[in-house]
Design a protein around this motif. Structure first.
Motif, mmCIF file in Angstrom:
data_model
loop_
_atom_site.group_PDB
_atom_site.id
_atom_site.type_symbol
_atom_site.label_atom_id
_atom_site.label_comp_id
_atom_site.label_asym_id
_atom_site.label_seq_id
_atom_site.Cartn_x
_atom_site.Cartn_y
_atom_site.Cartn_z
ATOM 1 N N THR A 14 -2.354 6.068 -2.061
ATOM 2 C CA THR A 14 -3.536 6.241 -1.224
ATOM 3 C C THR A 14 -4.780 5.785 -1.979
ATOM 4 O O THR A 14 -4.737 5.549 -3.201
ATOM 5 N N ASP B 87 -7.023 9.325 2.230
ATOM 6 C CA ASP B 87 -5.570 9.379 2.371
ATOM 7 C C ASP B 87 -4.982 8.096 2.944
ATOM 8 O O ASP B 87 -3.789 8.026 3.230
ATOM 9 N N HIS B 88 -5.825 7.084 3.124
ATOM 10 C CA HIS B 88 -5.351 5.805 3.648
ATOM 11 C C HIS B 88 -4.795 4.952 2.515
ATOM 12 O O HIS B 88 -5.351 4.924 1.408
ATOM 13 N N LYS B 89 -3.725 4.218 2.811
ATOM 14 C CA LYS B 89 -3.176 3.257 1.858
ATOM 15 C C LYS B 89 -3.853 1.904 2.083
ATOM 16 O O LYS B 89 -4.478 1.675 3.122
#
Length: 225
Positions: free
Chosen positions: A100, A137-139
């Motif tokens: 992340t 929390d984003h990849k």
């Protein structure tokens, strides 16, 4: 003084030939300065970046970073200096795809042995500073190119380095994203961050306080200011 470079030369050996790339480079960068180094392809600017970033060693000359003489240091010590003293931002964000944004930013602190709670707290703070508090929390594949580059800047800054070294930081971005990244650099510099930016683009170099031109491995004194 954050960086001192005295008479830096770099030669490469190709077969039986010796190819000189840098010629007697002298460069001093003070705390809080924001400078751009411009040059066309093949001018030596990438080699110079590698010298500044402790990614390569000169054939001759002397480098001092944050008061430490870099001559003769072993690979482990140079790696530690890169981790603690220099924040790197490359043309492509080079984020780890399986992590992340928060985990990517915290990574340099992991190598320092910082405890998980502390490194995640620092990473969260840096992501908020670059305007990505809602993307932690984003990849990388869930972020835009400009957002990925801001994550990379947060990662570069999380360890409070002496120097932020950026290599063509807007080269892979659209105009709007590039402008946002340059605005972020301006804000960081106003907070006291020392920045050296390598670029071939005059409009990007214009964002810095001072510009140096490198041609054929030589810094042109007339290119400053």
């Amino acid at each position: 003084m954050v960086l001192e470079m005295h008479d830096i030369c770099k030669d490469y050996t190709r077969g039986k030939m010796t190819v000189p790339v840098l010629h007697n480079i002298n460069l001093n960068v003070e705390q809080g300065e924001y400078i751009a180094i411009m040059g066309p392809s093949g001018s030596g600017k990438t080699t110079l970046m590698n010298m500044i970033g402790c990614l390569d060693v000169p054939t001759s000359g002397r480098r001092i970073l944050a008061g430490e003489d870099l001559d003769g240091l072993n690979d482990d010590r140079l790696a530690d200096i890169r981790n603690r003293q220099i924040g790197f931002v490359f043309q492509n964000a080079d984020l780890l795809p399986g992590m992340t944004a928060l985990e990517n930013v915290a990574l340099p602190l992991t190598y320092r042995g910082v405890k998980k709670k502390e490194r995640l707290a620092k990473a969260k703070d840096m992501l908020e500073r670059v305007g990505l508090g809602d993307r932690m929390d984003h990849k990388p594949n869930q972020l835009s190119g400009g957002q990925c580059q801001r994550v990379a800047i947060a990662r570069a800054m999380v360890g409070s380095p002496s120097l932020l070294l950026a290599d063509e930081p807007t080269g892979a971005l659209d105009t709007q994203s590039g402008q946002q990244v340059m605005e972020l650099f301006r804000n960081l510099n106003e907070e006291g961050v020392t920045i050296i930016m390598i670029t071939h683009a005059p409009e990007v170099a214009a964002c810095a306080q001072k510009t140096y031109l490198i041609l054929d491995g030589r810094i042109q004194t007339g290119g400053a200011e």
